[in-house]
Design an enzyme around this catalytic site. Structure first.
Site, PDB file in Angstrom:
ATOM      1  N   ALA A   2     -17.248  14.943  -4.921  1.00  0.00           N
ATOM      2  CA  ALA A   2     -17.754  13.398  -5.535  1.00  0.00           C
ATOM      3  C   ALA A   2     -19.364  13.875  -5.546  1.00  0.00           C
ATOM      4  O   ALA A   2     -20.062  14.161  -4.994  1.00  0.00           O
ATOM      5  CB  ALA A   2     -17.176  13.239  -3.599  1.00  0.00           C
ATOM      6  N   CYS A   3     -19.474  13.500  -6.457  1.00  0.00           N
ATOM      7  CA  CYS A   3     -20.928  13.387  -7.459  1.00  0.00           C
ATOM      8  C   CYS A   3     -20.914  12.263  -7.787  1.00  0.00           C
ATOM      9  O   CYS A   3     -19.984  11.298  -8.209  1.00  0.00           O
ATOM     10  CB  CYS A   3     -21.223  14.089  -7.502  1.00  0.00           C
ATOM     11  SG  CYS A   3     -20.757  16.150  -7.275  1.00  0.00           S
TER      12      CYS A   3
END
Length: 539
Positions: A2-3
């Site tokens: 998740a970025c």
């Protein structure tokens, strides 16, 4: 992973640089330690084997040196994340993005299949390698490319040959261009050049909101794609564009379909939205990839779209972002992929939006607005499981020997600071490169993790300590670049790497002292507020 990603074109940045920045976040409940590394040509593998998918890829014989931010713990691949090669080409990989059932049915992901049964038995089935993924991309691409466009071409060819087991967005940058590439299903992809005067916001969601197939199939001035994209889309009925309507929206561009208009012309754009007239034949080439290939799920409205909403709220604050007159809200599916900012974007702006937790809104988990339900409603950008933030800056006014600056921060972004590092070096300072599984203040990564955990517990009490630290380290970084640039101008190309490595080490030593001082202040402040405190003293 998740970025969150932000890309800034050269005419939108404060100094004419192209800027690519991305938080690398661990999955929920995990905290993946990160470190800095310079990979020398002698250390680059010639035969690469993916840990995740057990895929073997033969690599070219002449790689370039490159910086990377790999996982610190061995055993599950490199995950090099972000870096520059010696040609001053940057790469950030990846932003995990979304898809939909139609795409995954039309071009299934290439997933690793483990062996079945016992070798030698009639029922035995050997393993089947999967495709490529985030673990692999930087290692397989960055050492071999000489421009951002070439990065798209190389990765595109690898995807078409080997496939991928996940949906990802990848950024490439050079002095003149930034390209954003999105994988689609197992083997297809699109890429779009970031407008020079715009910034792009990318949460974990397929983002490109309008695409020109004719350009991708022709001159490729602003768009590139896998060769069979048009046919594949037609065969699988993926294009959802309403071309029989008088008007249709595609991101921040509204296309007026007019069969008497031969080209494209901009209307008066007082409202920040360009009206472009196109003939009906031309309209067949324009479509919305976000609608065709992406998702608009309930979880997107909690996890993804609010992050784009807040980043653009910060960089275009004069727009209506809240209330009944708001053009876009935190759960809007049509938040533009690219926007022209109201003023030029700085490194500090990039750090702020990638550290954001919805300050000034009812959704801030540390705020006083709203209530308990609203303060935990949306996923923050600056989250507890940020592992590292890399900001890749290519400065047009600096000589190529010291042009590339890789700004780095580790740990949870609301509590850390960016440190500029010259990328044209053979090694990184030990304080950044020595991360292991041992929790120690000898490591910049672990020190930042400790600071964040302590400061979070007494956020308001520690906020002033954090803000002073961030501003001081930021000022030190800019002063360091000015001073080091002045010396580097007089050095030959063979002398520069060693000098820049020494300069990096000197700055990091100074930052270490400031970080340890911050740790002491935060430790004291939070210790005073422990629940087992008692007012009566022993003295």
């Amino acid at each position: 992973m998740a970025c969150t990603t932000i890309l800034v074109g050269k005419l939108a940045s404060y100094d004419g640089s192209t800027i690519v920045a991305r938080n690398e976040d661990s999955p929920g409940g995990q905290f993946e330690p990160k470190r800095m590394q310079v990979v020398m040509p002698s250390d680059q593998p010639r035969t690469y084997v993916s840990s995740e998918s057990h895929l073997t890829v033969e690599l070219p014989e002449e790689p370039m040196r490159y910086t990377s931010v790999p996982d610190a713990l061995p055993g599950h691949g490199v995950w090099a994340a972000a870096g520059f090669n010696e040609c001053n080409v940057g790469m950030s990989a990846t932003e995990t993005i979304t898809s939909n059932d139609r795409v995954l049915g039309a071009d299934p992901l290439v997933v690793y299949t483990p062996p079945q049964g016992v070798a030698g038995d009639a029922s035995y089935a050997p393993e089947v390698p999967g495709g490529l993924g985030e673990e692999d991309f930087v290692t397989l691409v960055l050492p071999y490319i000489h421009s951002a466009r070439e990065g798209v071409e190389r990765l595109g060819a690898l995807l078409e040959r080997y496939g991928t087991y996940e949906m990802n967005g990848i950024a490439f940058s050079d002095l003149d261009e930034i390209w954003w590439m999105e994988t689609i299903g197992g083997h297809h992809w699109i890429a779009k050049r970031v407008p020079d005067d715009a910034y792009v916001t990318m949460p974990n969601q397929l983002g490109i909101d309008w695409f020109d197939l004719a350009d991708a199939e022709g001159e490729q001035l602003e768009h590139m794609a896998s060769d069979d994209l048009r046919v594949w889309m037609e065969e699988n009925h993926l294009d959802l564009t309403m071309r029989d309507a008088d008007y249709y929206m595609s991101g921040d561009l509204e296309y007026a379909i007019d069969d008497e208009c031969d080209g494209a012309c901009d209307d008066d754009a007082d409202d920040g939205v360009d009206i472009i007239e196109i003939d009906l034949d031309r309209a067949q080439d324009i479509f919305n990839p976000r609608d065709a290939f992406g998702s608009h799920s309930d979880s997107d409205h909690v996890y993804n779209t609010p992050r784009a909403w807040y980043m653009q709220r910060c960089l275009n604050p004069r727009d209506e972002w809240e209330g009944p007159m708001a053009t876009w809200g935190p759960e809007s599916d049509d938040i533009p992929w690219a926007r022209v900012p109201e003023r030029k974007v700085t490194i500090e702006d990039v750090k702020y939006v990638l550290s954001a937790h919805y300050q000034g809104t009812p959704y801030d988990p540390y705020g006083r607005k709203g209530d308990d339900a609203s303060r935990g409603l949306y996923r923050p950008i600056g989250i507890n499981r940020n592992g590292q933030l890399a900001v890749l800056q290519l400065r047009p006014y600096a000589d190529r020997a010291y042009r590339a600056i890789q700004w780095m921060a580790f740990g949870s972004n609301p509590f850390n600071a960016l440190v500029p590092l010259y990328a044209n070096v053979d090694e990184m300072p030990e304080y950044l490169s020595n991360t292991t599984d041992r929790v120690t203040t000898d490591s910049f990564y672990w020190t930042n993790r400790i600071v964040a955990a302590l400061a979070d517990a007494r956020f308001r009490d520690n906020a002033a300590h954090i803000e002073r630290y961030q501003q001081k380290v930021g000022g030190m970084g800019h002063a360091f670049l000015r001073k080091t640039d002045a010396v580097a101008r007089d050095l030959g190309p063979d002398e520069a790497p060693a000098y820049l490595a020494r300069a990096n080490a000197e700055l990091v030593s100074a930052v270490r002292l400031e970080t340890e001082d911050l740790l002491a202040k935060v430790l004291y402040t939070t210790s005073c507020a422990m629940k087992n405190a008692f007012a009566m003293s022993d003295n």
